[in-house]
Write an enzyme that holds these catalytic residues in place. Structure first.
Site, short mmCIF file in Angstrom:
data_model
loop_
_atom_site.label_atom_id
_atom_site.label_comp_id
_atom_site.label_asym_id
_atom_site.label_seq_id
_atom_site.Cartn_x
_atom_site.Cartn_y
_atom_site.Cartn_z
N CYS A 80 12.97 17.46 29.80
CA CYS A 80 12.66 16.18 29.16
C CYS A 80 12.20 15.17 30.22
O CYS A 80 11.16 15.37 30.84
CB CYS A 80 13.85 15.68 28.33
SG CYS A 80 13.39 14.36 27.19
N HIS A 186 14.08 19.93 24.65
CA HIS A 186 15.44 20.21 25.12
C HIS A 186 15.79 21.66 24.80
O HIS A 186 16.23 21.96 23.69
CB HIS A 186 16.45 19.29 24.44
CG HIS A 186 16.41 17.89 24.94
ND1 HIS A 186 17.15 17.46 26.03
CD2 HIS A 186 15.70 16.81 24.52
CE1 HIS A 186 16.90 16.18 26.25
NE2 HIS A 186 16.03 15.76 25.36
N GLU A 188 18.30 23.32 25.71
CA GLU A 188 19.74 23.43 25.47
C GLU A 188 20.12 23.02 24.05
O GLU A 188 21.24 23.26 23.61
CB GLU A 188 20.52 22.61 26.51
CG GLU A 188 20.56 21.11 26.28
CD GLU A 188 19.29 20.35 26.67
OE1 GLU A 188 19.32 19.12 26.62
OE2 GLU A 188 18.27 21.00 27.02
#
Length: 204
Positions: A80, A186, A188
């Site tokens: 990001c 993102h 994750e």
């Protein structure tokens, strides 16, 4: 492969816990550190970021991390804002700055406000990503797979682009410049596709 030294660079402005958890779920031990010896001895590095580019660069400077990140020779993944910091400059000034923010200059991208037409900012939620064929970061990930985004600024598409996304206009969803990689989304928070991308990075 799980014996690798995996380090999340402690930038002081990043919410690293979700990135750490995502890596640990793949069976890797993770260290969060800004210590030069730890960073430079790592096999894989992550550079997460939240907030504004000006804030993040100030934090990197205060922690003596700017030259350290530039010395890294092993694969590094910016996430990001961490990806945006790899570029030359950013328009994301924060509230007080009145000029472009100088970033790390590790790829040629200039970070600009997204031109989205009638679509709202920030670009938030799931969107499809189109990767360049053959890049190992996207190995085994289907074309047009969905990833999770939260951002208002991005790099335009350029020579450094290894994946694109469309939101009003096309922008860079992932970059590579030598050993430096970055993703605007993102991973994750991007379910199985995100986990696969992190695994691909750890296996580079």
């Amino acid at each position: 492969m799980t014996e690798q030294k995996v380090v999340i660079i402690d930038t002081g402005c990043a919410n690293v816990s979700s990135v750490k958890f995502a890596i640990e779920r793949l069976g890797y031990d993770v260290t969060i550190s800004k210590d030069p010896q730890v960073v430079l001895s790592a096999d894989k590095l992550f550079l997460p970021g939240v907030g504004t580019a000006s804030e993040a660069m100030k934090n990197l400077e205060e922690r003596d991390l700017i030259s350290l990140v530039k010395q890294v020779e092993k694969p590094l993944l910016g996430i990001c804002l961490g990806m945006q910091l790899l570029g030359k400059v950013s328009q994301e000034k924060g509230q007080k700055a009145d000029e472009l923010v100088e970033c790390l200059g590790l790829c040629d991208g200039e970070v600009k406000l997204l031109q989205t037409g009638d679509l709202p900012l920030p670009h938030m939620g799931w969107n499809t990503v189109s990767a360049k064929a053959g890049n190992p970061l996207f190995k085994g990930i289907e074309e047009g797979e969905y990833f999770y985004f939260v951002h208002s600024f991005a790099m335009p598409v350029g020579d450094y682009t290894i994946a694109e996304c469309e939101y009003g206009n096309s922008f860079t969803a992932a970059v590579q410049s030598g050993n430096y990689y970055g993703v605007q989304f993102h991973p994750e928070r991007s379910s199985k596709a995100g986990a696969k991308l992190i695994q691909n990075f750890l296996e580079l």
